[in-house]
Design a protein around this motif. Structure first.
Motif, PDB file in Angstrom:
ATOM      1  N   GLY A 171       0.817  -1.204   0.000  1.00 44.48           N
ATOM      2  CA  GLY A 171       0.000   0.000   0.000  1.00 44.48           C
ATOM      3  C   GLY A 171       0.853   1.256   0.000  1.00 44.48           C
ATOM      4  O   GLY A 171       0.520   2.250  -0.648  1.00 44.48           O
ATOM      5  N   GLY A 172       1.973   1.210   0.733  1.00 47.27           N
ATOM      6  CA  GLY A 172       2.880   2.351   0.732  1.00 47.27           C
ATOM      7  C   GLY A 172       3.608   2.518  -0.588  1.00 47.27           C
ATOM      8  O   GLY A 172       3.728   3.627  -1.119  1.00 47.27           O
ATOM      9  N   LEU A 173       4.090   1.403  -1.146  1.00 43.37           N
ATOM     10  CA  LEU A 173       4.775   1.462  -2.436  1.00 43.37           C
ATOM     11  C   LEU A 173       3.866   1.990  -3.532  1.00 43.37           C
ATOM     12  O   LEU A 173       4.315   2.690  -4.447  1.00 43.37           O
ATOM     13  CB  LEU A 173       5.291   0.064  -2.826  1.00 43.37           C
ATOM     14  CG  LEU A 173       6.623  -0.374  -2.238  1.00 43.37           C
ATOM     15  CD1 LEU A 173       6.900  -1.827  -2.588  1.00 43.37           C
ATOM     16  CD2 LEU A 173       7.757   0.504  -2.750  1.00 43.37           C
ATOM     17  N   ALA A 174       2.568   1.650  -3.453  1.00 43.75           N
ATOM     18  CA  ALA A 174       1.621   2.076  -4.487  1.00 43.75           C
ATOM     19  C   ALA A 174       1.545   3.594  -4.589  1.00 43.75           C
ATOM     20  O   ALA A 174       1.221   4.133  -5.652  1.00 43.75           O
ATOM     21  CB  ALA A 174       0.234   1.495  -4.198  1.00 43.75           C
ATOM     22  N   SER A 175       1.852   4.292  -3.488  1.00 41.56           N
ATOM     23  CA  SER A 175       1.815   5.753  -3.521  1.00 41.56           C
ATOM     24  C   SER A 175       3.134   6.354  -3.987  1.00 41.56           C
ATOM     25  O   SER A 175       3.228   7.579  -4.124  1.00 41.56           O
ATOM     26  CB  SER A 175       1.464   6.294  -2.129  1.00 41.56           C
ATOM     27  OG  SER A 175       2.509   6.028  -1.209  1.00 41.56           O
ATOM     28  N   GLU A 176       4.133   5.519  -4.261  1.00 39.44           N
ATOM     29  CA  GLU A 176       5.458   6.013  -4.635  1.00 39.44           C
ATOM     30  C   GLU A 176       5.886   5.630  -6.046  1.00 39.44           C
ATOM     31  O   GLU A 176       6.606   6.382  -6.700  1.00 39.44           O
ATOM     32  CB  GLU A 176       6.506   5.488  -3.644  1.00 39.44           C
ATOM     33  CG  GLU A 176       6.263   5.908  -2.197  1.00 39.44           C
ATOM     34  CD  GLU A 176       7.209   5.228  -1.227  1.00 39.44           C
ATOM     35  OE1 GLU A 176       8.143   4.534  -1.693  1.00 39.44           O
ATOM     36  OE2 GLU A 176       7.026   5.382  -0.007  1.00 39.44           O
ATOM     37  N   VAL A 177       5.493   4.434  -6.510  1.00 37.58           N
ATOM     38  CA  VAL A 177       6.001   3.940  -7.790  1.00 37.58           C
ATOM     39  C   VAL A 177       5.494   4.794  -8.948  1.00 37.58           C
ATOM     40  O   VAL A 177       4.389   5.334  -8.907  1.00 37.58           O
ATOM     41  CB  VAL A 177       5.612   2.461  -8.021  1.00 37.58           C
ATOM     42  CG1 VAL A 177       6.311   1.551  -7.028  1.00 37.58           C
ATOM     43  CG2 VAL A 177       4.094   2.283  -7.931  1.00 37.58           C
ATOM     44  N   LEU A 178       6.308   4.889  -9.978  1.00 36.16           N
ATOM     45  CA  LEU A 178       5.969   5.705 -11.140  1.00 36.16           C
ATOM     46  C   LEU A 178       5.588   4.869 -12.350  1.00 36.16           C
ATOM     47  O   LEU A 178       4.796   5.308 -13.184  1.00 36.16           O
ATOM     48  CB  LEU A 178       7.151   6.612 -11.500  1.00 36.16           C
ATOM     49  CG  LEU A 178       7.680   7.501 -10.364  1.00 36.16           C
ATOM     50  CD1 LEU A 178       8.898   8.280 -10.836  1.00 36.16           C
ATOM     51  CD2 LEU A 178       6.586   8.456  -9.865  1.00 36.16           C
ATOM     52  N   THR A 179       6.168   3.665 -12.457  1.00 35.75           N
ATOM     53  CA  THR A 179       5.915   2.794 -13.603  1.00 35.75           C
ATOM     54  C   THR A 179       5.861   1.348 -13.128  1.00 35.75           C
ATOM     55  O   THR A 179       6.155   1.046 -11.973  1.00 35.75           O
ATOM     56  CB  THR A 179       7.025   2.929 -14.666  1.00 35.75           C
ATOM     57  OG1 THR A 179       8.237   2.348 -14.153  1.00 35.75           O
ATOM     58  CG2 THR A 179       7.288   4.386 -15.035  1.00 35.75           C
ATOM     59  N   ALA A 180       5.525   0.452 -14.054  1.00 38.21           N
ATOM     60  CA  ALA A 180       5.442  -0.971 -13.707  1.00 38.21           C
ATOM     61  C   ALA A 180       6.803  -1.545 -13.329  1.00 38.21           C
ATOM     62  O   ALA A 180       6.894  -2.470 -12.524  1.00 38.21           O
ATOM     63  CB  ALA A 180       4.837  -1.760 -14.869  1.00 38.21           C
ATOM     64  N   SER A 181       7.874  -1.008 -13.910  1.00 35.24           N
ATOM     65  CA  SER A 181       9.222  -1.542 -13.679  1.00 35.24           C
ATOM     66  C   SER A 181      10.067  -0.590 -12.839  1.00 35.24           C
ATOM     67  O   SER A 181      11.301  -0.650 -12.881  1.00 35.24           O
ATOM     68  CB  SER A 181       9.918  -1.807 -15.024  1.00 35.24           C
ATOM     69  OG  SER A 181       9.139  -2.639 -15.846  1.00 35.24           O
TER      70      SER A 181
END
Length: 439
Positions: A171-181
């Motif tokens: 849930g935390g990463l979902a607010s930070e990642v920019l792309t699938a990779s």
């Protein structure tokens, strides 16, 4: 008494695995008993494997829902598709691998969670399995015999604890990642180049770079990742096997746990929280794990360094803001974020490459001496990859080689398949290794 949420006491378990179960609420900050019972039922619900992924998904979705997470509009979806299409055109001149993009997508944060969960299972399950098993094996034989049927309940509880923490991390990463990779691993469906517009908008704030340039630069990175993982079939398994090797070496420091437990005051929530945050139950690393972590860290650095180098070549004459974007991405990858720290504490794995700059320098030096075909041909086989020692002297890697390792152009994929087939035929054990391509 007041209904003002600001008057509620702070949850004493904030920042610990128990925060999900003992949220401050109700009168005098007492736990919500109905919610607690629901959580306990979810914890004890049957599940396959060592992680309760149903619980993990629920917690991740709730974390994402705490802030607005609109579904990308058709305009945003079209803008992503156009950016990836242009990115692939630029990359054609910057590397030997053809496009690996089969489809494009603009994801919300919730869509990122759902679209990447299957790969997270592959990455996390081996580690969780060995942690739970190690915790059980750490009990004295007499204790295991006395526990009897309770061992199964202990396994369910362990799976629930892992599910809770993995869900919070995702849930935390979902607010930070920019792309699938974005973190260097192939998390999304093969061939799908995806961007997260809401997070990209937040990332672009303060960069003083046009929004179209930010989107295009990130599309270039995503498309470059897709090319690499599509045309180096052993790479996905190579990375995942490093995580599995790490999991197989899990060991629990029972003496350390016993020592700390003796010093804990069960009536002092602050002391318990500090012990948990200090790694009370964190597995200790063995030499085998250290070797697996070094292999994983080096490969992630090589992947990110190659992407950095290729995108740099693709934008050199086309995007004046590329150098600013490159530095912003490098700093972001080096620093990581709170969710990456959470994941590292949970599984013991760093998701960020520490030696991205060295790897980018190595690939650039190789290209300047042997061209793009000589640079990209190093990906033919894992035995050809630079090592951690090579990153110590990135300008000297393969300095003695006068010619590219393999043919370039249309023959590249054929030579790659031939070499991998020979490696498979020569495996007398019959077991699939890190070099075997998997779907």
């Amino acid at each position: 008494m007041t209904d003002d949420p600001g008057d509620q006491p702070e949850n004493p378990f904030k920042g610990t695995p128990f925060e999900q179960f003992f949220g401050a609420g109700g009168m005098s900050g007492m736990p919500d008993l109905a919610g607690l019972m629901n959580q306990m039922q979810a914890m004890m619900a049957p599940h396959e494997g060592s992680v309760n992924w149903t619980l993990a998904g629920d917690i991740a979705r709730r974390a994402v829902a705490e802030n607005p997470d609109p579904t990308p509009s058709q305009r945003e979806t079209d803008a992503v598709a156009d950016a990836v299409r242009l990115a692939d055109h630029w990359l054609d001149e910057a590397c030997e691998f053809p496009s690996g993009v089969q489809s494009t997508a603009a994801w919300s944060r919730a869509e990122w969670v759902e679209s990447t969960r299957e790969v997270w299972k592959v990455l996390v399950d081996p580690v969780a399995e060995h942690v739970v098993a190690a915790m059980g094996n750490a009990l004295p034989t007499e204790a295991r015999e006395m526990a009897g049927p309770l061992m199964g309940m202990l396994g369910k509880f362990g799976g629930a604890m892992f599910g809770s923490q993995v869900g919070a991390a995702l849930g935390g990463l979902a607010s930070e990642v920019l792309t699938a990779s974005d973190i260097g691993l192939p998390l999304g469906p093969p061939g799908r180049a995806a961007l997260v517009p809401l997070n990209i908008e937040a990332f672009a704030e303060g960069l003083n770079v046009p929004a179209d340039d930010v989107r295009l630069y990130l599309a270039l990175r995503e498309a470059a990742h897709q090319r690499l993982f599509a045309h180096v079939p052993w790479l996905r398994e190579h990375l995942i096997s490093a995580v599995a090797d790490y999991g197989r070496g899990i060991a629990i420091d029972t003496e350390g746990i016993e020592e700390q437990m003796r010093n804990l005051n069960p009536t002092d929530p602050t002391g318990i929280q500090e012990a948990l945050e200090g790694g009370l139950f964190e597995p200790r690393k063995t030499p085998a794990q250290e070797a697996a972590l070094l292999r994983l860290e080096t490969t992630l650095a090589l992947v990110e360094g190659w992407v950095d180098e290729v995108v740099g070549q693709a934008t050199a004459e086309r995007m004046p803001t590329a150098s600013k974007m490159q530095e912003a991405v490098r700093r972001r990858r080096a620093a990581g974020g709170p969710a990456e720290d959470t994941f590292a504490a949970l599984v013991g794995l760093e998701l960020r490459p520490r030696r991205l700059r060295d790897a980018s320098t190595l690939w650039g030096s190789l290209r300047s001496r042997h061209g793009t075909d000589g640079r990209d041909s190093v990906w033919l086989h894992p035995d050809l990859l630079p090592t951690a020692a090579d990153l110590d002297d990135p300008l000297g890697f393969r300095e003695e080689v006068a010619e590219p390792l393999t043919p370039s152009g249309d023959d590249f994929d054929a030579e790659l398949a031939k070499l991998l087939d020979e490696g498979t035929e020569g495996d007398a054990s019959g077991e699939p290794g890190a070099d075997d391509p998997k779907e």
